[in-house]
Design a protein around this motif. Structure first.
Motif, PDB file in Angstrom:
ATOM      1  N   THR A 135       8.559   0.620  -0.707  1.00 34.86           N
ATOM      2  CA  THR A 135       7.402   1.476  -0.980  1.00 34.86           C
ATOM      3  C   THR A 135       6.370   1.356   0.146  1.00 34.86           C
ATOM      4  O   THR A 135       5.820   2.369   0.596  1.00 34.86           O
ATOM      5  N   TYR A 136       6.126   0.138   0.615  1.00 38.21           N
ATOM      6  CA  TYR A 136       5.176  -0.054   1.718  1.00 38.21           C
ATOM      7  C   TYR A 136       5.672   0.648   2.985  1.00 38.21           C
ATOM      8  O   TYR A 136       4.878   1.252   3.711  1.00 38.21           O
ATOM      9  N   LYS A 171       5.014   4.314   2.639  1.00 38.15           N
ATOM     10  CA  LYS A 171       3.597   4.652   2.804  1.00 38.15           C
ATOM     11  C   LYS A 171       3.259   4.821   4.284  1.00 38.15           C
ATOM     12  O   LYS A 171       2.511   5.731   4.657  1.00 38.15           O
ATOM     13  N   ALA A 195      -2.049   1.471   7.237  1.00 33.55           N
ATOM     14  CA  ALA A 195      -0.905   1.287   6.342  1.00 33.55           C
ATOM     15  C   ALA A 195       0.082   0.291   6.938  1.00 33.55           C
ATOM     16  O   ALA A 195       0.636  -0.563   6.227  1.00 33.55           O
TER      17      ALA A 195
END
Length: 87
Positions: A30-31, A34, A50
């Protein structure tokens, strides 16, 4: 099927560990997504931020044995190159 008490316990522990590792693996992905989303949006400051927040999460996943060291090094290198190319 596990028959002895010890093997039943080991099976329970393995399942618990598998679910925990799956959760951590999902969080790391998920990171990464992003950062990629911020890069695709074209906003370098957001992408850099990010990436900065993703780095420690990626590194800790290596220390926990979730991903191989070289895979995370490769991912970080590619993301950093994309962020720098936006400048």
């Amino acid at each position: 099927m596990a028959n002895s008490a010890g093997s039943r316990k080991r099976a329970r522990q393995a399942e618990k560990r598998r679910q925990h590792n799956a959760s951590l693996r999902s969080m790391v992905r998920t990171y990464i997504k992003k950062v990629i989303k911020a890069i695709d949006a074209g906003d370098q400051s957001v992408a850099a931020e990010a990436f900065k927040t993703a780095q420690p999460v990626l590194d800790s996943s290596v220390n926990k044995g979730i991903f191989p060291k070289n895979k995370i090094a490769r991912v970080k290198s590619r993301l950093n190159a994309k962020v720098k190319a936006m400048a």
